[in-house]
Every structure is written in C-alpha cells, then in structure tokens.
Design an enzyme around this catalytic site. Structure first.
Site, PDB file in Angstrom:
ATOM      1  CB  SER A  41       2.678  -7.844   1.361  1.00 37.18           C
ATOM      2  OG  SER A  41       1.764  -7.595   2.392  1.00 37.18           O
TER       3      SER A  41
ATOM      4  CB  THR B  62      -0.952  -0.029   1.215  1.00 42.41           C
ATOM      5  OG1 THR B  62      -1.893  -1.070   0.993  1.00 42.41           O
ATOM      6  CG2 THR B  62      -1.695   1.266   1.409  1.00 42.41           C
TER       7      THR B  62
ATOM      8  CB  THR C 141       0.597  -3.329   6.386  1.00 36.51           C
ATOM      9  OG1 THR C 141      -0.691  -3.409   5.766  1.00 36.51           O
ATOM     10  CG2 THR C 141       1.147  -1.926   6.277  1.00 36.51           C
ATOM     11  CG  ASP C 142      -2.473  -7.198   3.891  1.00 35.14           C
ATOM     12  OD1 ASP C 142      -2.873  -6.434   4.792  1.00 35.14           O
ATOM     13  OD2 ASP C 142      -3.037  -7.285   2.782  1.00 35.14           O
TER      14      ASP C 142
END
Ligand code: ASP
Length: 332
Positions: free
Chosen positions: A62, A15, A95-96
């Site tokens: 990710s 992101t 971030t995932d």
C-alpha cells in the site's frame, strides 16, 4: 446451522498478504504475495461467522497506492453492495496508507452496507501473525447489525475505528492504529463485538470519487525551511498544498510568504498539524493574504490532502473561496 450473512472480502495486498522465509523476522518479507483464497483458508472460523465470497481486486504494497486503485475499489464496493443479500464488505489492505484509502472511501461511498477495512502489522508467515484475527474480527464487524450507518470502519487489534479518525501511529507494533482525538468506536472480543459510541461526523457520499485528481501536495514547516520546493510546485501547476504545520497550525514566516504567493497564484492552501493529534484552530475568517489559511480541523496532513484533492476535483473554484473551503473542512 443458522442462516449466515453473506460477506464479500475484497483483497488489495499489504502485509496481511505478506510472506517471509523467516517466521521470526517482521522486517524482511514480501508484502502482497499471498492470494486472498489462502488468507481465508488460514481462518477456518470464518465459516461459522459468514458465507464469504472473495475477490482479488489488487495485490499491491500500500505504499504504492494510487488514485486509480481507489476508483476500482470504490466501484467494486458499489457493485457488491448493490446485491440484495450482501450484508457487508471487508477490504484487506496494507497498513501504510490504509488511513488514506479509508478516508477516500468514507467521503465518497454511500455505504449501503457496512464497509470495513482491515490489515496486519505482521506478515502471514510471522510468529504471532495478527492478520488472521484481524480478518475474523473485520468479518464479525461487517456482519454486525450496529455497524450499518457509521460510515467506513477500520478494524485492527480488536478495535473498531471510524475511517475519518484513525491513523497509523507506530512503525511495527500490533496496536499501531489509534484514533487520537475520538478514540475507537468499539471493540471485538472473541465472538462479541460492541460499539461504545457512534462517530461524531458521518460523511456519507459527501463527494464523488474524482475521475481525475488535481495535483495536491504536502509541505512541512520546521526550523529554517526554504521556499524552493513550494515555488517549484507552483511553477509546475500544483492546485493545492496542505501544510504539515507546527503545533496549532503555526507556519514559519519564510514558508508563509511562499504560501501567500502560491495562494495569489490560485493554489488552495490548508493548514494541518505535524503533531499527530488535535484540532488546528479555525481563523474567524480565513485570510490567505495574511497567512491565515484554511484549517484542516483535526484531519492529519494525509487525510486533509485526500479531502482537499477531492473537493478541488469536484469544485475547482474552491481554491479562490477560502470561506467555502473552510466550510468543507469544518463539515467533513
Ligand atoms: N508496506 C506494507 C503495506 O502497506 C505495510 C503493511 O501492510 O503493514 O502494504
């Protein structure tokens, strides 16, 4: 102009490199589209902190992270950190699954120079995008003399976290990243970064990044679970299972029976907790036949899966040696 440190930014997508035609929307955007050169150009202040070089290692959301990308990324870190005047490496990431990549790098990299992962909860085109400040803070930390020797670091929302401890704990907030047991290692405020303490565990190159990864999956314990998924995975040849157990590692009796059978068939079983924080008590002696499987200590199921897969890749015999596998988890 003082001599600035040379910092390499390795971009992988996420992101932080996301874009949307609607700046007010944080949900509708395309992750992993903005090239690293544009991300850097959006933060002119970087040029007064470091001499930056950048490499677009990948451009992925990710959620789709892969073992092969971890290997590529680790190889690029090793390549750049071997150059005499590189002071630190920053990795931009989604971030995932950031916590999983951070864990894999943490376990496998020698970390000759600081390696700092950063990300953003809001796309680059968003109102109050958090990526630019996170990137600047990550470069500051990677350039900081106290950042060396602390293992892989994660910098978001003005906080510095240890890769082993940090987890994403919110779907959308900019303070989504927390270290539930240990707390952050330090903070960044404008041009000042300070480490409050050192990580308790420093896993420097504990085990190499595997060339090929064994199949290791996660199962969860909850009310009235079935055993069909475990039996199917064992039949398909899974090599390890991490249980996202209830509370302090409690496993429903139906699952425990299936896991005892799985272990008898040569599958390593590790208990983590689905609670999100805390340590799963070590059995005095892990006795899989009694349902006393190896404890993941305070590693969440996703980090425990990374460690179990890496450990089994490097030493397949660990599946049949719960006491030694427990020692791996106790020491990592
Ligand atoms: N799906 C995105 C990713 O992990 C989410 C983010 O980066 O915040 O790449």
């Amino acid at each position: 102009m003082p001599h600035l440190p040379r910092i390499v930014v390795l971009a992988t997508g996420g992101t932080i490199a996301g874009a949307s035609s609607n700046p007010a929307s944080s949900a509708h955007y395309q992750a992993a589209t903005v090239p690293v050169a544009s991300l850097l150009a959006a933060v002119p202040a970087l040029n007064s902190v470091a001499r930056i070089e950048a490499e677009q290692v990948a451009q992925v959301d990710s959620k789709d992270m892969s073992f092969s990308l971890w290997s590529t990324l680790a190889a690029r870190v090793v390549h750049w950190s071997a150059q005499a005047d590189v002071a630190g490496i920053v990795i931009t990431h989604g971030t995932d699954t950031l916590e999983e990549t951070a864990m894999a790098l943490h376990l496998s990299l020698p970390c000759a120079v600081p390696v700092v992962l950063t990300a953003a909860m809001r796309p680059s085109t968003s109102l109050s995008a958090d990526g630019p400040l996170n990137l600047l803070d990550a470069v500051r930390v990677a350039s900081h003399p106290d950042a060396a020797g602390k293992g892989v670091l994660v910098v978001l929302n003005q906080q510095i976290h240890a890769a082993r401890d940090v987890t994403k704990a919110h779907t959308s907030a900019v303070d989504a990243f927390v270290s539930p047991l240990a707390g952050p290692l330090g903070f960044v405020q404008d041009d000042y970064a300070r480490f409050a303490h050192a990580p308790a565990r420093q896993a420097h190159a504990v085990m190499p990044m595997p060339a090929s990864w064994p199949e290791v999956e996660i199962v969860a314990s909850y009310a009235q679970p079935g055993r069909v998924a475990i039996d199917a995975m064992v039949a398909a040849g899974v090599r390890g299972l991490v249980v996202a157990a209830a509370g302090n590692g409690s496993i429903h009796e139906t699952l425990a029976e299936a896991l005892v059978d799985a272990n008898s068939a040569g599958v390593a079983v590790v208990r983590s907790s689905r609670t999100g924080a805390g340590h799963v008590a070590f059995p005095a002696v892990p006795r899989p036949a009694d349902g006393l499987f190896v404890s993941a200590a305070d590693l969440n199921p996703y980090k425990a899966r990374v460690l179990l897969a890496m450990a089994l890749a490097n030493e397949p015999g660990l599946a049949a040696d719960p006491a030694r596998l427990q020692a791996v988890f106790a020491g990592a």
